[in-house]
Write an enzyme that holds these catalytic residues in place. Sequence first.
Site, mmCIF file in Angstrom:
data_model
loop_
_atom_site.group_PDB
_atom_site.id
_atom_site.type_symbol
_atom_site.label_atom_id
_atom_site.label_comp_id
_atom_site.label_asym_id
_atom_site.label_seq_id
_atom_site.Cartn_x
_atom_site.Cartn_y
_atom_site.Cartn_z
ATOM 1 N N GLU A 100 -9.918 5.481 2.808
ATOM 2 C CA GLU A 100 -9.311 4.012 2.942
ATOM 3 C C GLU A 100 -8.359 3.843 1.722
ATOM 4 O OE1 GLU A 100 -9.691 1.925 5.397
ATOM 5 O OE2 GLU A 100 -11.032 3.387 6.138
ATOM 6 N N TRP A 105 -5.208 5.282 3.021
ATOM 7 C CA TRP A 105 -4.556 4.421 4.018
ATOM 8 C C TRP A 105 -3.588 3.263 3.086
ATOM 9 C CZ3 TRP A 105 -3.135 4.092 8.721
ATOM 10 C CH2 TRP A 105 -3.939 4.597 9.805
ATOM 11 N N TRP A 111 3.275 -11.374 16.146
ATOM 12 C CA TRP A 111 2.366 -10.780 15.150
ATOM 13 C C TRP A 111 2.793 -11.456 13.530
ATOM 14 C CZ3 TRP A 111 4.840 -7.776 11.654
ATOM 15 C CH2 TRP A 111 6.051 -7.162 12.030
ATOM 16 N N TRP A 118 7.665 -12.364 22.617
ATOM 17 C CA TRP A 118 6.316 -12.722 22.257
ATOM 18 C C TRP A 118 6.114 -14.159 22.163
ATOM 19 C CZ3 TRP A 118 3.013 -9.063 20.831
ATOM 20 C CH2 TRP A 118 3.358 -7.946 20.308
ATOM 21 N N ASN A 126 -12.682 -6.154 6.773
ATOM 22 C CA ASN A 126 -11.623 -5.227 7.557
ATOM 23 C C ASN A 126 -11.560 -5.283 9.149
ATOM 24 O OD1 ASN A 126 -9.562 -3.320 7.856
ATOM 25 N ND2 ASN A 126 -11.029 -1.884 8.300
ATOM 26 N N TRP A 138 -1.175 -5.461 10.437
ATOM 27 C CA TRP A 138 -0.629 -6.192 11.571
ATOM 28 C C TRP A 138 0.117 -5.525 12.569
ATOM 29 C CZ3 TRP A 138 -1.961 -10.717 13.656
ATOM 30 C CH2 TRP A 138 -2.935 -11.655 12.943
HETATM 31 C C1 LIG Z 1 -4.340 -7.133 10.119
HETATM 32 C C2 LIG Z 1 -4.709 -6.724 8.650
HETATM 33 C C3 LIG Z 1 -4.453 -6.968 7.460
HETATM 34 C C4 LIG Z 1 -4.635 -6.748 6.372
HETATM 35 N N1 LIG Z 1 -4.102 -7.373 5.100
HETATM 36 C C5 LIG Z 1 -4.403 -6.661 3.801
HETATM 37 C C6 LIG Z 1 -4.003 -7.462 2.782
HETATM 38 O O1 LIG Z 1 -3.240 -8.267 2.625
HETATM 39 N N2 LIG Z 1 -4.292 -6.671 1.400
HETATM 40 C C7 LIG Z 1 -5.267 -5.697 1.479
HETATM 41 O O2 LIG Z 1 -5.393 -5.166 0.317
HETATM 42 N N3 LIG Z 1 -5.875 -5.355 2.541
HETATM 43 C C8 LIG Z 1 -5.482 -5.643 3.802
HETATM 44 N N4 LIG Z 1 -5.674 -4.995 4.825
HETATM 45 C C9 LIG Z 1 -6.821 -3.833 4.950
HETATM 46 C C10 LIG Z 1 -8.122 -4.036 4.498
HETATM 47 O O3 LIG Z 1 -8.845 -4.898 5.644
HETATM 48 C C11 LIG Z 1 -8.688 -4.652 3.647
HETATM 49 O O4 LIG Z 1 -8.246 -3.742 2.364
HETATM 50 C C12 LIG Z 1 -10.161 -4.598 3.316
HETATM 51 O O5 LIG Z 1 -10.838 -5.430 4.246
HETATM 52 C C13 LIG Z 1 -10.551 -5.061 1.760
HETATM 53 O O6 LIG Z 1 -11.747 -5.114 1.668
HETATM 54 P P1 LIG Z 1 -12.785 -4.162 0.493
HETATM 55 O O7 LIG Z 1 -12.032 -4.320 -0.768
HETATM 56 O O8 LIG Z 1 -14.147 -4.575 0.787
HETATM 57 O O9 LIG Z 1 -12.120 -2.550 1.123
HETATM 58 P P2 LIG Z 1 -12.953 -1.338 1.167
HETATM 59 O O10 LIG Z 1 -13.478 -1.015 2.459
HETATM 60 O O11 LIG Z 1 -13.911 -1.205 0.314
HETATM 61 O O12 LIG Z 1 -11.713 -0.186 0.744
HETATM 62 C C14 LIG Z 1 -11.195 0.045 -0.450
HETATM 63 C C15 LIG Z 1 -9.950 -0.542 -0.733
HETATM 64 O O13 LIG Z 1 -9.042 0.503 0.257
HETATM 65 C C16 LIG Z 1 -7.896 -0.326 0.616
HETATM 66 N N5 LIG Z 1 -7.866 -0.288 1.884
HETATM 67 C C17 LIG Z 1 -9.051 -0.385 2.755
HETATM 68 N N6 LIG Z 1 -8.582 -0.429 4.123
HETATM 69 C C18 LIG Z 1 -7.304 -0.489 4.019
HETATM 70 C C19 LIG Z 1 -6.272 -0.595 5.178
HETATM 71 N N7 LIG Z 1 -6.596 -0.560 6.395
HETATM 72 N N8 LIG Z 1 -5.040 -0.447 4.803
HETATM 73 C C20 LIG Z 1 -4.759 -0.540 3.497
HETATM 74 N N9 LIG Z 1 -5.548 -0.397 2.645
HETATM 75 C C21 LIG Z 1 -6.652 -0.451 2.650
HETATM 76 C C22 LIG Z 1 -8.072 -1.697 -0.205
HETATM 77 O O14 LIG Z 1 -7.303 -1.598 -1.439
HETATM 78 C C23 LIG Z 1 -9.337 -1.950 -0.322
HETATM 79 O O15 LIG Z 1 -9.838 -2.610 -1.392
HETATM 80 C C24 LIG Z 1 -5.590 -5.531 6.195
HETATM 81 C C25 LIG Z 1 -6.033 -5.119 7.576
HETATM 82 C C26 LIG Z 1 -5.617 -5.561 8.736
HETATM 83 C C27 LIG Z 1 -6.066 -4.924 9.974
#
Ligand SMILES: Cc1cc2nc3c(=O)[nH]c(=O)nc-3n(C[C@H](O)[C@H](O)[C@H](O)COP(=O)(O)OP(=O)(O)OC[C@H]3O[C@@H](n4cnc5c(N)ncnc54)[C@H](O)[C@@H]3O)c2cc1C
Length: 484
Positions: free
Chosen positions: A288, A291, A373, A320, A355, A396
């Site tokens: 993650e 990502w 979107w 859209w 997420n 998105w």
């Molecule tokens: C439509 C959409 C919008 C999102 N908007 C944001 C946003 O504005 N800010 C944001 O930080 N994340 C965003 N994410 C990614 C992800 O959903 C969140 O980072 C995650 O839910 C945060 O929870 P956590 O800290 O418990 O993550 P964990 O699952 O513990 O992951 C650890 C860290 O990895 C990073 N991470 C995890 N998943 C992703 C991902 N898919 N893309 C990029 N980084 C990731 C984050 O920094 C996160 O804190 C988005 C995902 C989607 C599908």
Amino acid sequence: MPVAPVTTDPVLVWYRNDLRVHHHQPLAGAMASGHPVSAVYFLCERQWDSHDVAPLRRWYVLESLRELGEALAKLGVPLTVVDAGDFAAVPDLLKQIIQKQRIAAIYTGREYPLNEMTRDRAVAAVAADCGVPVTGYDHSVLVPPRALVTGQGTPYTVFTPYRRSWEKWLASSPPELGVTPRRIKGASSLDFNSEVIDRALNRLNIAEALCQQWQPGERAARKQLSRFAQSALGRYRQDRDFPDLAGTSLLSAALSAGTVSVAECWHLAQPAIHDPKQRDGAECWISELAWRDFYRQIMANYPKLAWGAPFRDDTRMIRWSHDKSLFQAWCEGRTGYPLVDAAQRQLLQTGWMHNRLRMVSAMFLSKHLFIDWRWGERFFMQHLMDGDFAANNGGWQWSSSTGTDAAPYFRVFSPIRQSQRFDPEGHFIRRYIPELAALDGRSIHEPWKVAQKVSDYPAPIVDHIGVKDRVSEAFRAARDILES
Ligand SMILES: Cc1cc2nc3c(=O)[nH]c(=O)nc-3n(C[C@H](O)[C@H](O)[C@H](O)COP(=O)(O)OP(=O)(O)OC[C@H]3O[C@@H](n4cnc5c(N)ncnc54)[C@H](O)[C@@H]3O)c2cc1C
């Protein structure tokens, strides 16, 4: 390599979204220089307005900044918070500081969104005019955005090969942590002046109940990181998709405001990689973080994203929908699909969304309702405490099939199936939709099938059947326009 200043004048640490003292490379670099160190933060609320920064995120940043100012003061480093208004004012304000304090060198973290890079180019020109070297560090990522390229020398646009190359890079050059700061020799503790922060907090219109659920600042972020590493990391792969479990780190706001260092996250997960019981979870979590870097390098390499353009040019002509009443129903969690509605209500009530639910909800808006979107992207930014341009735009565009390495357009999550799989007993739905609290674990996913009508809960605003065909047709039509 830090540039050594040639005088005994002070050096300046310019703070941005890296609001911490631990594992902060610019601070460590400045303190190692042997010069007196001061720090600055430019508060740019008009920039926040134009970037749709959520009130909760502003609160998080301002309170974290207060804690940072106090922590720096204990180290003998004065932090000045300057009310700059917007990025355009920063070069001149910095010039005044350079001249007034006779600054010999600037140390700072690099940022990659377009406006930030434009600001930094202007600042570099001003600093060069003044003869002041600026040392930048890529310390908000694990691998710098332009470090990895494909065999053709182009940026990676597909995640899996990017991650392979990313892992190789980290195996040979693990991220630097930056030494733990110690009080500057001979410096006494200072008082931190928080007037600018207090005024900005007073201007914020934010419900107290929202803030009470979160703890801003570096101390809380690092505590959260070690709690996660000790408790949930090993089970991350199994638990992370279930919104009712505390299966993820909840560190996203901390990572995007920099109250915790991503390098520290990576290092803390390393011992788990070597523990057979935890390896799977730790590898999945580190993926993650990959990502996160992936979307940052996409943002740095493709500035068109900052103008609202889709990554995939062949989706440019998609027509859209801009139906305001359907959009409003989605925003407020009144679509009639329980998991989507619970997700939206989680966002409104907490400023965070799980997420799995971000994917479900974003796909619902862009596929079922076929709404632009960019409307959803903006709404998320306006409410998320962790609102981060690269990750949000990436998420998105993935969900709407317009982005790099996105879900194929014919892939449409069923909001019912997702609900049955990831909230099987309906515990999460019941938490946010009290109207459905009396339904059992089977019927809660499809309340419209229940014989007695559920009061106060809407019928579905769109039918799931037929969505895939409608979306496929719209994507094909957009491609035909471009090809004709
Ligand atoms: C439509 C959409 C919008 C999102 N908007 C944001 C946003 O504005 N800010 C944001 O930080 N994340 C965003 N994410 C990614 C992800 O959903 C969140 O980072 C995650 O839910 C945060 O929870 P956590 O800290 O418990 O993550 P964990 O699952 O513990 O992951 C650890 C860290 O990895 C990073 N991470 C995890 N998943 C992703 C991902 N898919 N893309 C990029 N980084 C990731 C984050 O920094 C996160 O804190 C988005 C995902 C989607 C599908």
